[in-house]
Design a protein around this motif. Sequence first.
Motif, mmCIF file in Angstrom:
data_model
loop_
_atom_site.group_PDB
_atom_site.id
_atom_site.type_symbol
_atom_site.label_atom_id
_atom_site.label_comp_id
_atom_site.label_asym_id
_atom_site.label_seq_id
_atom_site.Cartn_x
_atom_site.Cartn_y
_atom_site.Cartn_z
ATOM 1 N N ILE A 155 -16.437 16.233 -12.643
ATOM 2 C CA ILE A 155 -17.414 16.302 -11.559
ATOM 3 C C ILE A 155 -18.205 17.611 -11.591
ATOM 4 O O ILE A 155 -19.435 17.615 -11.469
ATOM 5 C CB ILE A 155 -16.699 16.132 -10.200
ATOM 6 N N GLN A 159 -21.428 14.903 -4.658
ATOM 7 C CA GLN A 159 -20.273 14.112 -5.056
ATOM 8 C C GLN A 159 -20.059 12.981 -4.050
ATOM 9 O O GLN A 159 -20.028 13.211 -2.845
ATOM 10 C CB GLN A 159 -19.026 15.003 -5.097
ATOM 11 N N ASN A 179 -13.273 19.783 -5.906
ATOM 12 C CA ASN A 179 -12.845 18.600 -6.667
ATOM 13 C C ASN A 179 -11.344 18.359 -6.638
ATOM 14 O O ASN A 179 -10.891 17.224 -6.770
ATOM 15 C CB ASN A 179 -13.275 18.753 -8.135
ATOM 16 N N CYS A 219 -14.448 9.250 -7.795
ATOM 17 C CA CYS A 219 -15.523 10.179 -7.444
ATOM 18 C C CYS A 219 -16.636 10.072 -8.473
ATOM 19 O O CYS A 219 -16.385 9.748 -9.632
ATOM 20 C CB CYS A 219 -15.029 11.630 -7.442
ATOM 21 N N GLY A 246 -11.181 19.614 -11.693
ATOM 22 C CA GLY A 246 -12.579 19.247 -11.449
ATOM 23 C C GLY A 246 -13.382 19.146 -12.720
ATOM 24 O O GLY A 246 -14.588 19.419 -12.731
#
Length: 436
Positions: free
Chosen positions: A175, A404, A377, A387, A172
């Motif tokens: 993000i 997201q 994520n 994303c 992740g």
Amino acid sequence: MSLSEQAILALSAREVASNIQTGSLTACAAIAARQAQIARHEPAILAWETLAGAQAMQAAEALDGQAHKGALAGVAIGVKDVIDTADLATGYGSALYRGFRPAWDASCVAMARRADAVILGKTVTTEFAMASPNQTRNPHNPLHTPGGSSSGSCAAVAANMAQVAYGTQTSGSIIRPASYCGVVGYKPSFGTINSTGAKVLAHSLDTIGVITRNVRDAGFASAVLASRPELNVGEVSAAPRIAVFRSSNWAQAQSESQAALEFAATQLAAKGAHVSEIATPPHFEQLFAMHDAVMGWEVAHALAFEHRRSEISDVTRRFLDFKAESTFAHYQQAQAALGEWRRQMQALMDGYDVIVTLAAPGEAPEGLAATGDPAFNQVWTLLHTPCITVPAWRGPKGLPVGIQLVGRIGDDARLLHGAAWVEDQLAVKQDFTGVV
């Protein structure tokens, strides 16, 4: 009439490139403004591992002398320090490689230079883009983490020291820190931006993306860097069809992250979007174990040389010890199931343009000993879906919280157009003149 430094800092990446191409702005003035911003805010934020300094200004001077100027003319870019650069040291966030100078530029760096972007320097990363935090502070509150592993890139953009910065994501790492720092983080479909020349963690998960001040800059830069002109987003009038997805780990999210998603869903429906909730598929939680199996097997082999070296941190060594517990049988089982899961999640989006879901557990945690949980994520990285984080809310401590948006594999243009519409409607006020 020449633009003031403040006016230059307020320009989007698209506007900087356009003004330099038309002669309304010089590349030297654009880069000088960023370097002045770095001088003001870097001592408190520590987002940069290495600064190009005179090299960046020399590149700007050369650009001003060119008759033809590329698509990213004068756009100030930060490069995450797990991505190779021929003219700047690349340390991969580790003492083991401090001062190492590759003989090449990574593909994404070469593409940026080819389009006349200016590399400002290397941004701080966690060691090998994994779990061991480094020096960077959250620009909104230096007592809080900026997230990881693209910590320096997100902090540099949040403090307006760079207009575009490269990030990488294996779990992740784009993000989540983008949500914590209140910027846009775009993780494209797997393989959209070529990853040659980036330090490999997991060859079937690692994805290069960009961090920017807004969605349109993310699309603008990525269209050039990936040679995908359809990613460039202009005016968007049509409201997307939005699926709200809470995921099986909804209860792990803090109240501010849940509130950000609820607020966004309500606001976007009021603005004309078709918004409805979709159920979490049965056995969805299996995907988390599958991500662990894939990443574990691939990371343990990718970093076999580094694993036993005394120069790496204890956090990294323990992380690698844990990942090495993944067996080839676990890896094979996960890879065998992934095709069906990707088809299932694509089918879940039938009738919708984008999924909107949680970007992070909440606002950035206090302290610098950890970078936060990538639980919201990992699945999307495993599934190779595109994303993007869009700022949406403020938590109880006044720190940003993003949402997201997730798209279909390979349909990044639809995701970016939908995200631009969402950003326009939420209209979160961002101050990028210096947030510390």
